[in-house]
Design an enzyme around this catalytic site. Structure first.
Site, mmCIF file in Angstrom:
data_model
loop_
_atom_site.group_PDB
_atom_site.id
_atom_site.type_symbol
_atom_site.label_atom_id
_atom_site.label_comp_id
_atom_site.label_asym_id
_atom_site.label_seq_id
_atom_site.Cartn_x
_atom_site.Cartn_y
_atom_site.Cartn_z
ATOM 1 N N PHE A 5 41.287 43.028 50.626
ATOM 2 C CA PHE A 5 42.238 42.609 49.954
ATOM 3 C C PHE A 5 42.334 40.874 49.813
ATOM 4 O O PHE A 5 42.919 40.371 48.830
ATOM 5 C CB PHE A 5 43.617 43.050 50.366
ATOM 6 C CG PHE A 5 44.158 42.345 51.381
ATOM 7 C CD1 PHE A 5 45.299 41.412 51.225
ATOM 8 C CD2 PHE A 5 43.730 42.391 52.773
ATOM 9 C CE1 PHE A 5 45.827 40.792 52.337
ATOM 10 C CE2 PHE A 5 44.468 41.984 53.760
ATOM 11 C CZ PHE A 5 45.505 40.758 53.546
ATOM 12 N N LYS A 6 41.904 40.270 50.774
ATOM 13 C CA LYS A 6 41.692 38.757 50.617
ATOM 14 C C LYS A 6 41.113 38.247 49.730
ATOM 15 O O LYS A 6 41.166 37.048 49.214
ATOM 16 C CB LYS A 6 40.862 38.262 51.893
ATOM 17 C CG LYS A 6 41.461 38.973 53.225
ATOM 18 C CD LYS A 6 42.855 38.486 53.577
ATOM 19 C CE LYS A 6 43.637 39.363 54.674
ATOM 20 N NZ LYS A 6 43.036 38.776 56.242
ATOM 21 N N ASP A 7 40.118 38.914 48.651
ATOM 22 C CA ASP A 7 39.576 38.581 47.636
ATOM 23 C C ASP A 7 40.643 38.016 46.669
ATOM 24 O O ASP A 7 40.370 37.408 45.571
ATOM 25 C CB ASP A 7 38.630 39.640 47.071
ATOM 26 C CG ASP A 7 37.387 39.573 47.792
ATOM 27 O OD1 ASP A 7 36.945 38.565 48.262
ATOM 28 O OD2 ASP A 7 36.899 40.754 47.812
ATOM 29 N N LEU A 22 41.973 34.644 47.624
ATOM 30 C CA LEU A 22 41.038 33.672 47.972
ATOM 31 C C LEU A 22 40.263 33.479 46.646
ATOM 32 O O LEU A 22 39.400 32.484 46.718
ATOM 33 C CB LEU A 22 40.277 34.084 48.946
ATOM 34 C CG LEU A 22 40.797 33.703 50.410
ATOM 35 C CD1 LEU A 22 40.462 34.399 51.663
ATOM 36 C CD2 LEU A 22 41.026 32.162 50.494
#
Length: 495
Positions: free
Chosen positions: A111-113, A116
Site C-alpha cells: 500500500f505504500k505505493d 509514495l
C-alpha cells in the site's frame, strides 16, 4: 483561504502545505498538521462516477492549497499511471462479507505505493515553489514496505538522493531482496543491527540534529522524509478511503450516506489516521477498527488510555506492523488534546524519557471513533487458511490481522455494519508465512518456489515485482549499528 500547517509541538510554527512537504518534520521534532480538516466539496454521488485520479484531485486540493490546479493534477497523473497493474488503481473485492480494499497493485506490491508514487512529484514541485537550490536527501526508516516503495519512487529523480534504513533481521526475505537490489545512482540502503523503532529513532535524531543539518547544508544538501510523518505521504492516503466508499456506492453495495466501518492493520498509525481524516472530511465512516499484531501497544492504548512502549519487541509474520512507537499517533494526541501543542509536547517528552504516557479521561472521550484489538500469530494464520478454504481468496499476513480483528469486533459488539478493510500488501510479499498458514507442507521450498505454488493454488499471476527480483543482483551491502546511521549517510553523500 489557504490551509496552513502547524507543528504538533510548537504553537508558533505555521507553514504552507508545500513547505510542510519539503521539511517532512518540524524543527522542534513535531509533525505537521492542518490547522483545520477541510470538508469534501463534492457530493458522494458525484464522487461515485470519478476515476481514481479525479478522486485524488478532489481530496488533495483541499489540503494542498498552495499548489495550483495544473501542478497538482500533473503530480497525480504522473503518479497514478501504468505502473499500477489495474486501471482501478485500488480495486474493492468482497470476500466472506468483508470488502477488501486492495492497495497493493503498484510497483512494489504494497500500500505504500499509493502515497509514495506521488511524493517525489509533490516534493520536487514544492522545491520549485520555494526556490530551493539544495539537493534534497530523503531519509527513511522502514519496517519493510516503505523502504522499497520510497526507493522505487525516488530512484534517479533529479535533485534528490534517498537513504533507507531497515532492521536487518526484521523484514521478510522478499522485502529485503526488493530493497537491496534497488538500482539508481541516488539510492542507498543499509540494514541496521536493531529493530524498526531503533531505525526510526535514528532517523528522527538526524532530523533534529542542527549541527548535522548545518554540515549537510555546507555541502548543498537538505533533509526531508518519505515516512508517513511527512504530510505529503499522509494526504494521498486519505484518497483511497474516499475512493473505496464511492466505488461501493457506484456498484450499489451501499446507499448514498450509508455508514460503513473501516478496518486497518496498523503499525505507525498513518493509514488509519488517514481514514480518520476522511471521516472528519464528511465521509460516512462510523467506527475505525485499529488492528494490531502481537506488538499490541495501540490495542493497550485504546483499552487503557496509557501508551507504554516499555515491553518486549516481538518479531511476527506481519513485520510492517512490528512497531512500538507509532509516530502518527502524535497527530491524534494533538487533536484530542484540543490542538494543544504544549500538552502534546509534554506527552512526547514523557514518551522519550520514560517510554510511557497516560491521557486524561476527557481526552479518552476523543477516542470514541476507534475500536482496538489484536490478532495473535495463530489467529492470523488461521484467518488466512479459513478464508482461502472458504472462498479461494488469499490474504497477506497484515490484511489477515485486520480480518481477524473485524470478526472480533463483530462478535464483541454485534455491529454488522459493512466493513472496508485495507488490504495493505500482496500475499506474494510474504509467501512463506502465507503458504505455511494454508498448509504446513509448503514450508520447505525457497521463497520464489513458494511464489510459484501460491500462483498455482490461488489462480493469480505472479506480480512483476516478484519476477524482477528473482534473479536480480544485490547492489546494497551496508550494515551498521543504529548509532552509526549519521556516518553512513555522510559516507553515501561523499562528506
Amino acid at each position: 483561504m489557504d490551509l496552513m500547517y502547524a507543528s504538533t509541538r510548537d504553537a508558533n510554527v505555521k507553514v504552507t502545505a508545500s513547505q510542510a512537504v519539503l521539511k517532512g518534520l518540524s524543527d522542534d521534532g513535531g509533525l505537521f498538521v492542518p490547522d483545520r480538516i477541510p470538508l469534501l466539496d463534492v457530493s458522494l454521488k458525484d464522487l461515485a462516477g470519478m476515476s481514481y485520479q479525479e478522486t485524488a484531485y478532489a481530496v488533495m486540493k483541499q489540503f494542498l492549497t498552495d499548489f495550483t490546479e495544473e501542478e497538482l493534477k500533473d503530480c497525480i497523473n504522473k503518479a497514478y499511471d501504468s505502473k499500477f497493474d489495474t486501471a482501478e488503481i485500488a480495486p474493492v473485492v468482497q470476500a466472506d462479507g468483508i470488502y477488501f480494499l486492495e492497495l497493493f497493485h503498484g510497483a512494489t506490491i504494497a500500500f505504500k505505493d499509493m502515497a509514495l508514487s506521488i511524493l517525489p512529484h509533490l516534493l520536487t514541485t514544492s522545491a520549485r515553489k520555494n526556490n530551493v537550490t539544495n539537493e534534497i536527501v530523503i531519509l527513511t526508516a522502514t519496517s519493510g514496505d516503505t523502504g522499497k516503495a520510497a526507493l522505487s519512487g525516488f530512484a534517479d529523480v533529479k535533485g534528490t538522493k534517498i537513504a533507507v534504513f531497515y532492521p536487518k533481521n526484521g523484514v521478510s526475505p522478499i522485502q529485503e531482496k526488493q530493497m537491496v537490489t534497488q538500482t539508481g545512482a541516488n539510492t542507498f540502503v543499509a540494514g541496521i543491527h536493531g529493530n524498526f523503532d531503533e531505525a526510526q529513532t535514528g532517523v528522527k535524531k538526524m532530523f533534529s540534529d542542527k549541527a548535522f543539518a548545518k554540515e549537510l547544508a555546507s555541502y548543498g544538501y537538505q533533509l526531508s522524509s518519505a515516512n508517513s510523518i511527512n504530510i505529503g505521504r499522509l494526504v494521498p492516503q486519505i484518497v483511497y478511503y474516499v475512493y473505496a466508499y464511492a466505488k461501493l456506492l457506484e456498484k450499489g453495495e451501499i446507499k448514498e450516506g450509508e455508514y460503513i466501518n473501516a478496518a486497518v492493520p496498523t503499525g505507525n498509525f498513518g493509514n488509519i489516521l488517514a481514514a480518520y481524516y476522511a471521516k472528519n472530511m464528511g465521509l460516512p465512516i462510523a467506527k475505525l477498527i485499529c488492528a494490531s499484531n502481537e506488538n499490541k501497544v495501540l490495542y493497550d492504548f485504546f483499552e487503557t488510555g496509557t501508551y507504554d512502549k516499555n515491553r518486549e519487541f516481538i518479531l511476527t509474520s506481519s513485520p510492517s506492523m512490528d512497531i512500538l512507537i507509532s509516530s502518527n499517533l502524535e497527530r491524534l494526541i494533538y487533536r484530542i488534546a484540543g490542538n494543544s501543542a504544549q500538552k502534546n509536547a509534554e506527552f512526547m517528552q514523557q514518551l522519550n524519557t520514560q517510554g510511557v504516557y497516560s491521557i486524561s479521561e476527557e481526552m479518552k472521550a476523543g477516542l470514541k471513533d476507534f475500536y482496538g484489538n489484536y490478532a495473535s500469530e495463530a489467529e492470523t494464520a488461521q484467518t488466512i487458511k479459513e478464508l482461502y478454504d472458504k472462498t479461494g481468496y488469499v490474504l497477506d499476513t497484515h490484511t489477515a490481522v485486520a480480518a481477524a480483528v473485524c470478526r472480533k469486533y463483530q462478535a464483541a459488539t454485534g455491529d454488522m455494519t459493512k466493513i472496508i478493510a485495507a488490504s495493505t500488501a500482496s500475499p506474494f510479499k510474504f509467501t512463506r508465512s502465507v503458504m505455511n498458514a494454508i498448509h504446513p507442507s509448503y514450508n520447505s521450498e525457497s521463497d520464489f518456489e513458494l511464489a510459484d505454488e501460491l500462483s498455482r493454488i490461488a489462480g493469480i499471476k505472479i506480480p512483476k515485482a516478484i519476477e524482477e527480483i528473482r534473479t536480480a543482483k544485490v547492489l546494497h551491502h551496508t550494515e551498521c549499528e543504529p548509532e552509526q546511521m549519521p556516518e553512513a549517510v555522510k559516507k553515501f553523500l561523499g562528506i
